[in-house]
Structure formats: structure tokens, C-alpha cells
Write a protein that holds these residues in place. Structure first.
Motif, PDB file in Angstrom:
ATOM      1  N   HIS A 295       0.854  -1.190   0.000  1.00  0.00           N
ATOM      2  CA  HIS A 295       0.000   0.000   0.000  1.00  0.00           C
ATOM      3  C   HIS A 295       0.888   1.237   0.000  1.00  0.00           C
ATOM      4  O   HIS A 295       1.682   1.422   0.908  1.00  0.00           O
ATOM      5  CB  HIS A 295      -0.907   0.004   1.237  1.00  0.00           C
ATOM      6  CG  HIS A 295      -2.338  -0.178   0.898  1.00  0.00           C
ATOM      7  ND1 HIS A 295      -3.055  -1.298   1.219  1.00  0.00           N
ATOM      8  CD2 HIS A 295      -3.193   0.634   0.240  1.00  0.00           C
ATOM      9  CE1 HIS A 295      -4.281  -1.183   0.773  1.00  0.00           C
ATOM     10  NE2 HIS A 295      -4.405  -0.016   0.180  1.00  0.00           N
TER      11      HIS A 295
ATOM     12  N   HIS B 169      -6.630   4.937  -7.264  1.00  0.00           N
ATOM     13  CA  HIS B 169      -6.947   3.785  -6.413  1.00  0.00           C
ATOM     14  C   HIS B 169      -7.660   4.230  -5.127  1.00  0.00           C
ATOM     15  O   HIS B 169      -8.715   3.701  -4.780  1.00  0.00           O
ATOM     16  CB  HIS B 169      -5.638   3.051  -6.078  1.00  0.00           C
ATOM     17  CG  HIS B 169      -5.768   1.929  -5.100  1.00  0.00           C
ATOM     18  ND1 HIS B 169      -5.682   0.602  -5.464  1.00  0.00           N
ATOM     19  CD2 HIS B 169      -5.986   1.915  -3.753  1.00  0.00           C
ATOM     20  CE1 HIS B 169      -5.830  -0.168  -4.402  1.00  0.00           C
ATOM     21  NE2 HIS B 169      -6.016   0.611  -3.339  1.00  0.00           N
ATOM     22  N   GLU B 170      -7.088   5.229  -4.441  1.00  0.00           N
ATOM     23  CA  GLU B 170      -7.692   5.671  -3.169  1.00  0.00           C
ATOM     24  C   GLU B 170      -9.075   6.284  -3.409  1.00  0.00           C
ATOM     25  O   GLU B 170      -9.984   6.094  -2.601  1.00  0.00           O
ATOM     26  CB  GLU B 170      -6.766   6.662  -2.454  1.00  0.00           C
ATOM     27  CG  GLU B 170      -5.413   6.094  -2.062  1.00  0.00           C
ATOM     28  CD  GLU B 170      -5.494   4.796  -1.270  1.00  0.00           C
ATOM     29  OE1 GLU B 170      -6.422   4.626  -0.462  1.00  0.00           O
ATOM     30  OE2 GLU B 170      -4.614   3.930  -1.479  1.00  0.00           O
TER      31      GLU B 170
ATOM     32  N   HIS C 170     -11.636   3.665  -3.444  1.00  0.00           N
ATOM     33  CA  HIS C 170     -12.163   3.315  -2.111  1.00  0.00           C
ATOM     34  C   HIS C 170     -13.310   4.244  -1.730  1.00  0.00           C
ATOM     35  O   HIS C 170     -14.300   3.817  -1.146  1.00  0.00           O
ATOM     36  CB  HIS C 170     -11.055   3.421  -1.059  1.00  0.00           C
ATOM     37  CG  HIS C 170     -10.089   2.279  -1.055  1.00  0.00           C
ATOM     38  ND1 HIS C 170     -10.482   0.965  -1.019  1.00  0.00           N
ATOM     39  CD2 HIS C 170      -8.727   2.257  -1.070  1.00  0.00           C
ATOM     40  CE1 HIS C 170      -9.418   0.174  -1.010  1.00  0.00           C
ATOM     41  NE2 HIS C 170      -8.335   0.937  -1.064  1.00  0.00           N
TER      42      HIS C 170
ATOM     43  N   ASP D 158      -9.966  -3.305  -2.058  1.00  0.00           N
ATOM     44  CA  ASP D 158      -8.794  -3.820  -2.769  1.00  0.00           C
ATOM     45  C   ASP D 158      -9.115  -5.148  -3.434  1.00  0.00           C
ATOM     46  O   ASP D 158      -9.925  -5.938  -2.923  1.00  0.00           O
ATOM     47  CB  ASP D 158      -7.638  -4.039  -1.778  1.00  0.00           C
ATOM     48  CG  ASP D 158      -7.094  -2.730  -1.249  1.00  0.00           C
ATOM     49  OD1 ASP D 158      -6.972  -1.781  -2.041  1.00  0.00           O
ATOM     50  OD2 ASP D 158      -6.794  -2.664  -0.046  1.00  0.00           O
TER      51      ASP D 158
HETATM   52 ZN   LIG Z   1      -6.362   0.112  -1.314  1.00  0.00          ZN
END
Ligand SMILES: [Zn+2]
Length: 234
Positions: free
Chosen positions: A113, A151-152, A155, A161
């Protein structure tokens, strides 16, 4: 009470359904990430701030391109969520629909991460009120910076993930290394399908709630009768 969630400890609500786009099967765990994180409220305008002096001038466009990528996806996911860059800040902001981005050590070798998302949600359907993204200072490759922020932000749309997903299938895959771009500069078709499913279920939830009668007669609260008792004289 507000629930503070961390994207680094996501291990709940694994949805194992398969969504299908035009010609692209999206099997969860193969091409599509599972879902279960909180997400921004439908239609919200997210104000984005970056910590003072945390990012070089030449890094900022790579960071902002991640916001643009999700903005471009907004009509496709039916989220109607949009990010607006508002400038720099000296500290974390907790205002409604505020997202703060900063640098701090968060790199985890075990899961690679490079960044984390923390989000606060205080409503029953777990919509996010504020969030912050932390990027590790060791992440210096500008293209990886875009990938990490994309990616974040994934979320923050409810995606989890997907370490078992195949390369280039989703923005939620594991990174190969600290400064190794994964070339996922924008959400994939399967990411869009998963986010769309989340926002469609939120819309269904809202319509069920609004289908309740607008006026409900709950009756009167019982009250003590304080009428004086008058005893007639004999
Ligand atoms: Zn992640």
C-alpha cells in the motif's frame, strides 16, 4: 456516533455477484473489485484540498488528473459525484464533503500500500462526510502518484482492494512496487460497473424511504390531566 473507517483494514462485505457490461464480464475477484467501503453521497460536490508544500508544482497535475478521471466517470456510474480542486490547506479539514490530500509515511511492505484513505461517515447508509488521502513520501514517480490517487478515490466510491484481480482489470489491484506505475490512470469498465451497482442500490434505498406516507398520525402523547377537581358543596 461517527464511524472512522480505514482502507487499510478492509475485510468486510464481500459481494460475490458478477456484473456484465457490453462485452466484458466482470467477475468479482478476477476482473472486478469487491465492494463494501463507504461512498460519497450521490450528487455531492467534493471540495479537494492539498497540504501546503507536500507536493511539488510538477507533481500537482499528476495528482489532479486522478480527480479528472473520476469526474469523467461520474455520468457512467450514475453517482453524479464531482471533485473540485480548491487549493492548499495548512491542516486536515473536517467540513462536509471535504477531501484533504497529504504526504506522510504509510507504505506497508506486506500489501504494498503506497497510500491510504480514511473516511468518516455518520449516516445509516454510510455516506462519507469527510475523507483524507495520505501518500507516502517515498512515492516519487509521478505516474504512480496518479495511479495511487485513482486507487484511493476508488475506495471513496465503495470499492475494496482486489489483490487477486488480473492486471489492468481494475484500479484496485495491488502495486508491484513502491514506484512502479500500474498504468491504471482511470477506472476500468468493471470498476464503473461496480460503482454503478452501489449507486443504484443507494437510489433504491432512497426511493423505498420516500415511498413511506408523508403524513403519519402518531396520535397524541398522553399528558397528565391537571383539571382542578371541583367538589360541589353539599
Ligand atoms: Zn487500497
Amino acid at each position: 456516533m461517527k464511524n472512522l473507517l480505514s482502507a487499510t483494514v478492509l475485510c468486510f462485505f464481500l459481494i460475490t455477484t458478477t456484473t456484465t457490461l457490453a462485452q466484458s464480464p466482470c467477475k468479482v475477484g478476477v476482473q472486478a473489485p469487491p465492494v463494501g467501503f463507504s461512498s460519497w453521497a450521490p450528487g455531492s460536490e467534493i471540495k479537494v484540498y492539498v497540504f501546503d508544500n507536500n507536493f511539488a508544482d510538477n507533481e500537482l497535475p499528476f495528482l489532479l488528473s486522478a480527480l479528472d478521471a473520476w469526474n469523467a466517470a461520474s455520468p457512467l456510474t450514475e453517482s453524479k459525484v464531482r471533485f473540485q480542486y480548491k487549493g492548499t490547506t495548512a491542516g486536515q479539514l473536517y467540513c462536509e464533503n471535504c477531501l484533504t490530500i497529504r504526504r506522510a509515511p504509510v507504505f506497508d511492505k506486506s500489501n504494498r500500500h503506497l497510500a491510504t484513505l480514511r473516511a468518516s461517515s455518520g449516516t445509516p447508509n454510510q455516506t462519507i462526510t469527510w475523507a483524507n488521502i495520505t501518500i507516502d513520501p517515498l512515492l516519487t514517480n509521478a505516474r504512480t502518484l496518479t495511479n495511487a490517487v485513482v486507487h484511493e478515490l476508488g475506495h471513496s466510491f465503495g470499492l475494496l482492494d482486489c489483490y487477486s484481480c488480473i492486471a489492468h482489470s481494475t484500479v484496485m489491484i495491488k502495486f508491484k512496487g513502491l514506484n512502479v506505475p500500474n498504468e491504471m490512470n482511470a477506472p476500468s469498465d468493471c470498476d464503473l460497473a461496480q460503482v454503478k451497482a452501489i449507486y443504484q442500490s443507494l437510489a433504491q434505498l432512497k426511493s423505498k424511504r420516500s415511498a413511506k406516507p408523508l403524513v403519519v398520525d402518531e396520535g397524541e402523547e398522553p399528558t397528565d390531566d391537571d383539571t382542578p377537581i371541583v367538589v360541589p358543596k353539599p
